[in-house]
Design an enzyme around this catalytic site. Structure first.
Site, PDB file in Angstrom:
ATOM      1  N   GLU A  41     164.978  30.473  49.151  1.00 39.75           N
ATOM      2  CA  GLU A  41     164.169  31.425  48.375  1.00 39.75           C
ATOM      3  C   GLU A  41     163.780  32.571  49.293  1.00 39.75           C
ATOM      4  O   GLU A  41     163.431  32.353  50.453  1.00 39.75           O
ATOM      5  CB  GLU A  41     162.901  30.774  47.799  1.00 39.75           C
ATOM      6  CG  GLU A  41     163.161  29.729  46.740  1.00 39.75           C
ATOM      7  CD  GLU A  41     161.878  29.080  46.199  1.00 39.75           C
ATOM      8  OE1 GLU A  41     160.803  29.718  46.293  1.00 39.75           O
ATOM      9  OE2 GLU A  41     161.960  27.949  45.697  1.00 39.75           O
ATOM     10  N   GLU A  97     159.895  22.266  48.238  1.00 38.32           N
ATOM     11  CA  GLU A  97     158.501  22.507  48.567  1.00 38.32           C
ATOM     12  C   GLU A  97     157.613  21.314  48.228  1.00 38.32           C
ATOM     13  O   GLU A  97     156.604  21.439  47.527  1.00 38.32           O
ATOM     14  CB  GLU A  97     157.991  23.768  47.861  1.00 38.32           C
ATOM     15  CG  GLU A  97     158.673  25.036  48.346  1.00 38.32           C
ATOM     16  CD  GLU A  97     158.090  26.301  47.741  1.00 38.32           C
ATOM     17  OE1 GLU A  97     157.236  26.187  46.827  1.00 38.32           O
ATOM     18  OE2 GLU A  97     158.475  27.397  48.166  1.00 38.32           O
TER      19      GLU A  97
END
Length: 945
Positions: A504, A430
Site C-alpha cells: 500500500e 495490518e
C-alpha cells in the site's frame, strides 16, 4: 477453474442426463424479504416452532417449505440489499453510513427463497448447491432440512443436497443472511452478492476444485504436473480410467495422456498424479494472456462419467530480493492498485460485465497488478484478470490457524490456484495485535507452510504497517504498507534474503473535479499531495522511491477505486472514501493521469484543473501538467506561457492568472510534438449527452452497459462544473440497476427499490357451524369470538369434536401506519374451493397477483382493529389438519405495506454521472432516455439479442 458444462439456464428447462456434468446457474427468480435481527415474530417466526432445531426437517418460518413467500419481492442474484437502504447518521461511517447493523435490526437480516424442479432423471446423480459468497453469517436450508452455517461473507461454500432432493418435484432453498456484525472496516454490502450454482455429477467424479496444473518452463516446452482428486460416493470400490487433454486457444488438442486401471475405495477420495509435455508452449504474459484448458475425463467401462475443464496459463514468476519481480524472466515493475469490490449503484453485487469494465478502467492508466483487499475476490474477477492480462495478489481475510480460519484459507487456495494471474497469496494485512509480537512471526510462518502444502508454486506475503518484528519477520515476501511508516532500506539491509514490495502507498485524499478544499461539502482538492503527512507519501513520491530501489518489486496504490465507507478525514455526512485514482463510478481522477504518464508509453498529456473559474478573473490558478513527453509548452488563448522540461516521474507547474478561454498543453519528445490537450471555458448547458460503452447486449438477463452522462453547451463542449438533475427512463428489454456520480457526500439513492413491510394476522379463532344462516353473525366485525376454538391448540384424537358441515376461520389485524402513496394488500390463503371472504364483516373478492390471492385495502376505511374471516366446507381432518398445513397460521393471512421505489434520477457531480443498464432476458430493441429540465434530452438505443 471452470466446470466443463456451464449453463446459464433455468432448471425447468430440459436437463438431460446426456452431459456427464452439469453446472447450472440459478441466479434468476429468487424471492427476498427483510427479516429481523432481534424480534422473532418480525423474522417471520423463525425459530419459534417446537422441535425447530432439535429434529431434522423442522425448518421454521421461511425455512419451512410450506411457508408462503407470495408477498415477497422478486430479485435476481447477485443482490446487495444494503445498497438499497437509506443513508443514516447512526450508521457506521466506515461502512458508508448505511442503515444497517446493530442500530437497525429491521434492516440487518435478509431472507432468500427459491423453488426449483429437479427432474426424476437426475436420480442416481450427486446434486450440490454452491454459493460463491453470502454476506454474512448465512444459514442454508433445503426442503426444511438444515444444511449448515457459513460465518464468512467472503468464502465460497458447497453443500451436497442429494439426500434431501425431491427428484421429479419441487425443492425449496432458503437462505438467511445476518449482516448485523461486520467483518471489515469498509462497505461490505449484505445478501447473496455472488453467484449460486447447482452442480450435477455422477457419484464418481472430479472433486470440487479437484485439479491443480503446475507448469515448469523447459526451454521452448513446458512440463505440466497435474494433481487430480477423484471423489467416489459409491458404497463400493470403483475402477476407472483418467484421460487428460490439453486444449489450446484454438480448440486444438496439443497434448494428452490416458491412465488406465485406477480405483478409489468406497466413499473416499483418491489423488492421482500425471505429467505431460507441452511442446512449443505459448506463455501467458501481460501483453499476451494466452490460456490453455485441461480437459479431464473419467471413464468407467469405456464411458465418460465425468468431464471437468480447468483453464490455466504457462508462465514463470520470480521475486528476487535484489532485482525485484520477473515474469517469464523479464523484469516487471508491479504497477498496482488496491481495490474493494463495491461499485457505485450496485454495491458489492457486481454483474460479471462490470468486473471486466472495472479492470479495463484500471488498465487504461497503466495498472498491471490488482490486490484484492482485504478478502478473497469473486471468482469472475480472477477469470477476467486471466483473460485481460492483470497480475493479482489474492488475499485471505484473517490471520490465524484455527480450524475455521484454515478451512477458509484452504478453500481460497484450492479455488484459485490454477489462475495464471495470481502471483502471490497474502495471508494477512495490518494485523496490529500481531505485528510487533513473536506470535505474529509464528502465525505468519505457520500460514506460509500451510499455503505451500497446497500450492508450492507461489510465494506468500503479509502486508504490514510496521516492520522489524512480528509478522514482517515471518513474511516470505515482505509487503510494506506506506513507506513513511517503515525504514524500508534498513529492513532490506537486515533481511537481504526477503523480496519486498509496497503493498500500500499513497492514501491520498482527492475529490474528482474539485480544486479548492470545501470541508462543508466533504470535498478535497484533487492535487497530488501527502494524504496523511508522516504516515504516507504522495503518489508521485511513492513511485519515485520505488523506482529508485531496483530491489523493490513494485507499488500498489491505495486505492484504485474510491469505495463506500472509511471516509477519512471526514465523518458524517461523508459516505465514501477519497483515496482512489478513480471515483466510485470509475471516472479517472487527475492522479490517475499522473500514473498514466509514468506507467504507459502511449504519448499523453493532461492538464488540471478545468478552466471554468467565473468570478476568479485575474487570480492565479495552480495549473499542473502530467505527460510522458520530455517537455511541455503551455498556452493560454494561443499565447505561450513557456516550455518546461519534464522531470522524470514528476509533473510540471504554472501559476496562471485566470482569463476565460482555452488553456492548451503541447507535449514534445525530442523536439517533436507527440500529444496535445486543451481545457476550455464553457457556456451554460443546453443538452444532455449519454455515452454507452456498448449498445449491443446479450439477451441473457445479465449483460450490462455502462453509460456516462454529461451535459454540453451550445458548442457541444462538456460542462465540467455541471450539477444538473438527470431523470432516467428505460423501455424495452433492459432495466436500470444502478446510478452514481462519485460525490463522496451525496445521499441520493444509488439503487431505488420498493420496500415491503409485513404483519401477520393474529388471534385466530374457528367456529364449527352446520347452519349457514349463522354466517352473518359469525363474520360480523363485532362478533364475540371468546368462546371459539383456538386452532393452534392441539387436541388428542379422542378430544376432537365431531366435524360439522362448515367452518368459520377468523383472524385479526391492526390498521397499518401507511402513507397515502403506499399500497396495502392483504394476502389470503386458498383454503377451500368454496371459500367466501369477509373483511370487517363485508364480503370481498380476492384477485390474483403473481400467483397469490390478495385483497387490496384502503387504510382510510379500516378500523384500529380489523378482521378477516373465511367461510368454507370443513376439510377432512377438521381444524387440526387445517392448522398443521398452515405454517403456524402464516398461510392464512398476512398484511403487506409497500413503499414505492423512488424515481430513477441523479444529479451530475462536476459534470458526470453514471448509469448501469442490464438486459432483462428478452430480445428486442430497448431505449434509455435521460432528461433534465430545460435541456435537450439524450436517447440511447440498445439492440438486445
Amino acid at each position: 477453474m471452470i466446470a466443463a458444462l456451464f449453463l446459464m439456464c433455468g432448471l425447468n428447462a430440459s436437463a438431460t442426463a446426456q452431459a456427464p456434468r452439469e453446472r447450472l446457474n440459478i441466479d434468476k427468480g429468487w424471492r427476498f424479504a427483510y427479516g429481523h435481527a432481534d424480534d422473532e415474530a418480525a423474522d417471520f417466526g423463525y425459530g419459534l416452532r417446537p422441535f425447530f432445531f432439535a429434529k431434522a426437517g423442522y425448518g421454521d418460518g421461511p425455512a419451512n417449505p410450506e411457508f408462503s413467500d407470495a408477498g415477497w419481492r422478486k430479485v435476481d442474484l447477485p443482490h446487495d440489499w444494503a445498497v438499497e437502504l437509506p443513508f443514516d447518521q447512526r450508521g457506521n461511517t466506515n461502512h458508508g453510513s448505511k442503515a444497517i447493523g446493530h442500530p437497525f435490526p429491521e434492516n440487518s437480516v435478509g431472507w432468500y427463497r427459491k423453488t426449483l424442479t429437479i427432474p426424476a432423471s437426475d436420480k442416481g446423480r450427486r446434486i450440490s448447491l454452491e454459493l460463491d459468497g453470502v454476506y454474512r453469517n448465512s444459514v442454508v436450508w433445503i426442503n426444511g432440512h438444515y444444511l449448515g452455517t457459513e460465518p464468512s461473507g467472503y468464502s465460497g461454500f458447497r453443500y451436497d443436497i442429494t439426500d434431501y432432493v425431491n427428484f421429479g418435484g419441487e425443492n425449496l432453498i432458503a437462505v438467511r443472511a445476518d449482516a448485523t456484525v461486520e467483518e471489515g472496516w469498509y462497505y461490505e454490502g449484505a445478501g447473496i452478492y455472488r453467484h449460486v450454482w447447482l452442480t450435477k455429477t455422477d457419484p464418481l467424479h472430479v472433486a470440487q476444485w479437484g485439479t491443480f496444473v503446475r507448469s515448469t518452463v523447459e526451454g521452448a516446452n513446458a512440463r505440466l504436473d497435474i494433481d487430480l482428486t477423484v471423489q467416489n460416493v459409491f458404497k463400493s470400490e470403483q475402477g476407472f480410467a483418467i484421460r487428460h487433454e490439453v486444449v489450446d486457444a484454438r480448440g486444438q488438442v496439443v497434448a494428452e495422456t490416458t491412465q488406465a486401471d485406477r480405483s478409489v475405495n468406497a466413499v473416499s477420495d483418491g489423488v492421482f498424479a500425471a505429467t505431460l509435455t507441452l511442446s512449443e508452449a505459448h506463455l501467458w504474459s501481460l501483453e499476451d494472456p494466452y490460456l490453455y484448458t485441461l480437459r479431464t475425463s473419467l471413464l468407467r467401462d469405456g464411458q465418460v462419467v465425468d468431464r471437468y475443464d480447468t483453464r490455466f496459463g504457462v508462465r514463470t514468476v520470480t521475486f528476487d530480493p535484489d532485482k525485484g519481480f520477473f515474469l517469464n524472466g523479464k523484469a516487471v515493475k508491479l504497477q498496482g492498485t488496491n481495490n474493494h469490490q463495491d461499485h457505485a449503484g450496485v454495491g458489492v453485487a457486481l454483474p460479471d460485465g462490470l468486473q471486466t469494465w472495472r479492470l479495463k478502467q484500471l488498465k487504461s492508466f497503466g495498472v498491471n497488478a490488482y490486490r484484492a483487499s482485504h478478502h478473497p475476490p469473486t471468482p469472475e474477477l480472477l477469470d477476467e484478470a486471466d483473460r485481460l492480462g492483470m497480475l493479482v495478489i489474492d488475499e485471505h481475510r484473517m490471520m490465524g490457524t484455527s480450524p475455521e480460519i484454515t478451512h477458509q484459507l484452504e478453500r481460497l487456495i484450492r479455488r484459485d490456484r490454477n489462475h495464471p494471474s495470481i502471483i502471490l497469496w497474502s495471508v494477512g494485512n495490518e494485523e496490529w495485535a500481531l505485528e510487533w509480537k513473536d506470535i505474529g512471526t509464528h502465525l505468519a510462518l505457520e500460514m506460509q507452510d500451510f499455503v505451500r502444502r497446497l500450492d508450492p508454486t507461489r510465494r506468500t506475503t503479509v502486508a504490514t504497517s510496521g516492520s522489524g518484528k512480528g509478522t514482517s519477520i515471518g513474511a516470505d515476501v515482505i509487503g510494506f504498507n506506506y513507506g513513511a511508516q517503515h525504514d524500508v532500506d534498513g529492513f532490506h539491509a537486515q533481511h537481504p534474503e526477503k523480496p519486498a514490495l509496497m503493498t500500500e502507498e499513497g492514501s491520498t485524499l482527492t475529490t474528482r473535479g474539485i480544486y479548492f478544499d470545501d470541508p462543508a461539502r466533504v470535498h478535497l482538492n484533487a492535487y497530488d499531495r501527502q494524504g496523511r503527512p508522516g504516515s504516507s507519501l504522495s503518489i508521485e513520491e511513492g513511485w519515485t522511491r520505488v523506482m529508485a530501489r531496483p530491489w523493490m518489486s513494485g507499488m500498489f496504490v491505495w486505492t484504485g477505486f474510491d469505495y463506500r465507507g472509511e471516509t477519512t478525514p471526514f465523518g458524517w455526512p461523508a459516505i465514501s472514501s477519497q483515496f482512489g485514482m478513480v471515483d466510485t463510478t470509475g471516472v479517472l481522477k487527475d492522479t490517475a493521469y499522473y500514473l498514466k504518464s509514468v506507467w504507459t508509453d502511449q504519448p499523453m498529456v493532461h492538464i488540471l484543473p478545468h478552466w471554468n473559474w467565473a468570478g476568479r478573473e485575474g487570480q492565479p490558478i495552480d495549473v499542473r501538467v502530467y505527460s510522458n513527453g520530455d517537455a511541455v509548452e503551455l498556452f493560454l488563448n494561443g499565447k505561450s506561457l513557456g516550455r518546461q522540461a519534464m522531470p522524470r516521474y514528476s509533473h510540471l507547474r504554472w501559476r496562471v492568472p485566470y482569463a476565460p478561454g482555452t488553456l492548451t498543453a503541447r507535449a514534445y519528445q525530442k523536439g517533436r510534438q507527440v500529444a496535445v490537450q486543451s481545457v476550455t471555458t464553457t457556456a451554460a448547458p443546453t443538452k444532455v449527452v449519454a455515452r454507452p460503452d456498448k449498445t449491443a447486449l446479450k439477451a441473457d438477463g445479465s449483460d450490462i452497459s455502462v453509460v456516462w452522462v454529461q451535459v454540453s453547451d451550445k458548442k457541444g463542449r462538456p460542462v465540467p462544473t455541471a450539477d444538473n438533475l438527470i431523470d432516467l427512463k428505460v423501455s424495452g428489454p433492459i432495466r436500470l440497476i444502478g446510478v452514481g456520480n462519485g460525490d463522496p457526500g451525496s445521499h441520493e439513492a444509488d439503487r431505488p427499490a420498493e420496500r415491503h413491510r409485513y404483519a401477520r394476522l393474529s388471534n385466530w379463532r374457528s367456529l364449527a357451524i352446520d347452519d349457514l344462516t349463522a354466517t352473518a353473525a359469525a363474520v360480523a366485525q363485532d362478533a364475540d369470538t371468546s368462546s371459539w376454538r383456538d386452532p393452534s391448540q392441539w387436541l388428542p384424537p379422542e378430544a376432537q369434536p365431531p366435524l360439522t358441515k362448515s367452518l368459520v376461520l377468523r383472524g385479526e389485524f391492526a390498521r397499518p401506519d401507511a402513507r397515502p402513496d403506499e399500497e396495502v394488500v392483504l394476502f389470503v390463503g386458498a383454503l377451500a374451493a368454496d371459500q367466501a371472504l369477509y373483511v370487517n364483516g363485508q364480503p370481498v373478492q380476492a384477485e390474483t397477483l403473481d400467483g397469490a390471492l390478495i385483497v387490496r385495502l384502503n387504510p382510510a376505511q379500516l378500523r384500529e382493529k380489523n378482521s378477516l374471516a373465511y367461510v368454507f366446507t370443513t376439510p377432512a381432518g377438521g381444524v387440526q389438519a387445517l392448522y398443521d398445513q398452515s405454517v403456524s397460521a402464516s398461510r392464512w393471512g398476512s398484511l403487506r405495506v409497500t413503499t414505492p421505489a423512488a424515481p430513477w434520477q441523479r444529479h451530475l457531480f462536476n459534470g458526470w454521472a453514471q448509469i448501469i443498464v442490464q438486459s432483462t432476458g428478452e430480445p428486442g430493441m430497448a431505449r434509455l432516455v435521460a432528461r433534465s429540465a430545460g435541456l435537450t434530452s439524450a436517447m440511447v438505443d440498445f439492440k438486445v439479442e
